[in-house]
Design an enzyme around this catalytic site. Structure first.
Site, PDB file in Angstrom:
ATOM      1  N   HIS A   1       0.831  -1.205   0.000  1.00 48.16           N
ATOM      2  CA  HIS A   1       0.000   0.000   0.000  1.00 48.16           C
ATOM      3  C   HIS A   1       0.864   1.253   0.000  1.00 48.16           C
ATOM      4  O   HIS A   1       1.320   1.715   1.044  1.00 48.16           O
ATOM      5  CB  HIS A   1      -0.911  -0.003   1.240  1.00 48.16           C
ATOM      6  CG  HIS A   1      -1.913   1.109   1.261  1.00 48.16           C
ATOM      7  ND1 HIS A   1      -3.262   0.891   1.174  1.00 48.16           N
ATOM      8  CD2 HIS A   1      -1.767   2.452   1.353  1.00 48.16           C
ATOM      9  CE1 HIS A   1      -3.901   2.042   1.217  1.00 48.16           C
ATOM     10  NE2 HIS A   1      -3.010   3.017   1.328  1.00 48.16           N
TER      11      HIS A   1
ATOM     12  N   HIS B   1       0.798   4.988  -2.426  1.00 46.73           N
ATOM     13  CA  HIS B   1       0.345   5.791  -3.562  1.00 46.73           C
ATOM     14  C   HIS B   1       1.567   6.421  -4.215  1.00 46.73           C
ATOM     15  O   HIS B   1       2.336   7.123  -3.551  1.00 46.73           O
ATOM     16  CB  HIS B   1      -0.611   6.879  -3.081  1.00 46.73           C
ATOM     17  CG  HIS B   1      -1.845   6.351  -2.425  1.00 46.73           C
ATOM     18  ND1 HIS B   1      -3.054   6.236  -3.081  1.00 46.73           N
ATOM     19  CD2 HIS B   1      -2.059   5.890  -1.162  1.00 46.73           C
ATOM     20  CE1 HIS B   1      -3.955   5.735  -2.252  1.00 46.73           C
ATOM     21  NE2 HIS B   1      -3.382   5.526  -1.082  1.00 46.73           N
TER      22      HIS B   1
ATOM     23  N   HIS C   1      -9.983   0.894  -0.008  1.00 54.38           N
ATOM     24  CA  HIS C   1      -9.814   1.729   1.181  1.00 54.38           C
ATOM     25  C   HIS C   1     -11.098   1.695   2.008  1.00 54.38           C
ATOM     26  O   HIS C   1     -12.178   2.009   1.500  1.00 54.38           O
ATOM     27  CB  HIS C   1      -9.524   3.180   0.794  1.00 54.38           C
ATOM     28  CG  HIS C   1      -8.117   3.430   0.360  1.00 54.38           C
ATOM     29  ND1 HIS C   1      -7.558   2.831  -0.750  1.00 54.38           N
ATOM     30  CD2 HIS C   1      -7.141   4.237   0.888  1.00 54.38           C
ATOM     31  CE1 HIS C   1      -6.308   3.256  -0.886  1.00 54.38           C
ATOM     32  NE2 HIS C   1      -6.030   4.105   0.092  1.00 54.38           N
TER      33      HIS C   1
ATOM     34  N   GLU D   1     -10.738   3.743   7.633  1.00 54.67           N
ATOM     35  CA  GLU D   1      -9.692   4.723   7.955  1.00 54.67           C
ATOM     36  C   GLU D   1     -10.383   5.965   8.501  1.00 54.67           C
ATOM     37  O   GLU D   1     -10.515   6.136   9.706  1.00 54.67           O
ATOM     38  CB  GLU D   1      -8.857   5.046   6.710  1.00 54.67           C
ATOM     39  CG  GLU D   1      -7.748   6.053   6.968  1.00 54.67           C
ATOM     40  CD  GLU D   1      -7.119   6.579   5.684  1.00 54.67           C
ATOM     41  OE1 GLU D   1      -6.051   7.204   5.793  1.00 54.67           O
ATOM     42  OE2 GLU D   1      -7.688   6.400   4.583  1.00 54.67           O
TER      43      GLU D   1
ATOM     44  N   ASP E   1       1.886   4.105   2.881  1.00 53.09           N
ATOM     45  CA  ASP E   1       0.799   4.943   2.371  1.00 53.09           C
ATOM     46  C   ASP E   1       1.321   6.096   1.497  1.00 53.09           C
ATOM     47  O   ASP E   1       1.389   5.964   0.276  1.00 53.09           O
ATOM     48  CB  ASP E   1      -0.050   5.447   3.528  1.00 53.09           C
ATOM     49  CG  ASP E   1      -1.452   5.851   3.117  1.00 53.09           C
ATOM     50  OD1 ASP E   1      -1.798   5.714   1.925  1.00 53.09           O
ATOM     51  OD2 ASP E   1      -2.224   6.307   3.982  1.00 53.09           O
ATOM     52  N   ASP E   2       1.636   7.228   2.084  1.00 53.67           N
ATOM     53  CA  ASP E   2       2.201   8.394   1.380  1.00 53.67           C
ATOM     54  C   ASP E   2       3.387   8.875   2.219  1.00 53.67           C
ATOM     55  O   ASP E   2       3.295   9.902   2.904  1.00 53.67           O
ATOM     56  CB  ASP E   2       1.148   9.502   1.255  1.00 53.67           C
ATOM     57  CG  ASP E   2      -0.103   9.036   0.542  1.00 53.67           C
ATOM     58  OD1 ASP E   2      -0.100   8.989  -0.698  1.00 53.67           O
ATOM     59  OD2 ASP E   2      -1.083   8.703   1.238  1.00 53.67           O
TER      60      ASP E   2
END
Length: 322
Positions: free
Chosen positions: A11, A13, A189, A192, A270-271
């Site tokens: 995961h 992006h 997703h 969250e 994630d980011d």
């Protein structure tokens, strides 16, 4: 402590993996102003909405296939140096259109960068096409149809991201049916920004193999038991969850409780630069602040590879590397 542990990530992006230094170099290349979202060499934002604005502004600094090749190569080489042997990058054909190069050139550029990273480091990579929830069901179905085309052999999965509090999971069920019928791996997703109900809706309407985040399932004991019983894999991103105030700190994060309940969990970034983390740091936090043993972390890597959207030969080769 965890540098020697082999790692795998399901995961991340791709635009959200842009190191600030690379973003600034791209801004110089195109004469773009980054003062609204990069200050003192770090990304700035206040909440999920402003994070998305910073993310989108960063994404627009990449305007050619070669720009995207550089981004993929930079990130994959970085995590390979930290012990990663596998990565799945979440990629958006909508971004290729927004950049003006089209989805095919966007994917081709990312694939070229992934291949350069693999040649240098041995890291394997696959792409997860994502539909953007706040763009609405029709746009998400368009992304699913693009994914179903299998425009590149590295495209192996489909996801739904964006503003989780908009729309119902059921609104996007057709998009997932399209992707599933094309043989793509399915993740979504959920759990969250929205609560346990969103995880339950995802299980009921999408039937995913994995859930991106899913951590708020902890609010419903029956749902946790269901996740464990069905073997659904959670792509857990502790650093992201704390940065976005889903949980106040790592001591409050449910990764350990989910793990102890028998839920299959993995570690992801994630980011990463937006949330001041990295794949390496996620493993370190799990060890130093959450009390996971080395064997637990190695097992999470194995779980990630077992749940990866790859062919059986690639999976066996990756497992052999553990």
């Amino acid at each position: 402590m965890t540098a020697h542990i082999k790692k795998a990530e399901l995961h991340c992006h791709v635009e959200g993996a842009t190191p600030p230094a690379l973003a600034l170099a791209q801004a110089r290349k195109y004469g773009a102003d980054t003062s609204a979202f990069i200050r003192d060499g770090i990304y700035v934002w206040q909440d999920f909405t402003s994070f998305v604005r910073s993310y989108d502004a960063t994404a627009m600094l990449f305007r050619t296939a070669e720009d995207y090749a550089l981004l993929a190569e930079t990130y994959l080489t970085e995590i390979a140096a930290a012990g990663a042997i596998y990565s799945e990058l979440i990629v958006s054909p909508d971004q290729g259109d927004a950049a003006g190069i089209g989805a095919d050139a966007y994917i081709a550029g990312l694939a070229a960068g992934a291949e350069r990273a693999r040649e240098k480091t041995g890291i394997e990579c696959r792409f997860i096409i994502v539909g953007i929830r706040h763009f609405g069901p029709e746009r998400v179905e368009k992304a699913a149809l693009y994914a179903a085309r299998r425009a590149h052999p590295l495209v192996t999965g489909f996801n739904l991201a964006g503003e989780e509090r908009m729309g119902r999971v059921a609104d996007f069920a057709r998009a997932f049916d399209i992707a599933r019928d094309a043989g793509l791996g399915i993740t979504i997703h959920a759990g969250e920004l929205s609560g346990a109900f969103s995880v339950r809706d995802a299980l009921d309407h999408v039937r995913p193999q994995r859930i991106s985040h899913g951590v708020r399932a902890i609010e419903d004991a029956d749902l946790v038991r269901r996740l464990a019983g069905e073997g659904v894999v959670l792509e857990v991103c502790p650093g992201s969850n704390v940065a976005l105030s889903v949980f106040p700190d790592f001591s409050a994060h449910p990764l350990r409780a989910l793990h102890e309940a028998g839920v299959r969990v993995t570690l992801n970034s994630d980011d990463p630069p937006f949330f001041h983390t990295s794949l390496s740091r996620e493993y370190e936090v799990a060890a130093s602040l959450m009390g996971f043993e080395e064997a637990d972390l190695a097992a999470m890597t194995r779980t990630a590879i077992e749940a990866a959207f790859v062919d059986d030969a690639t999976r066996k080769a990756l497992l052999d590397r553990l």
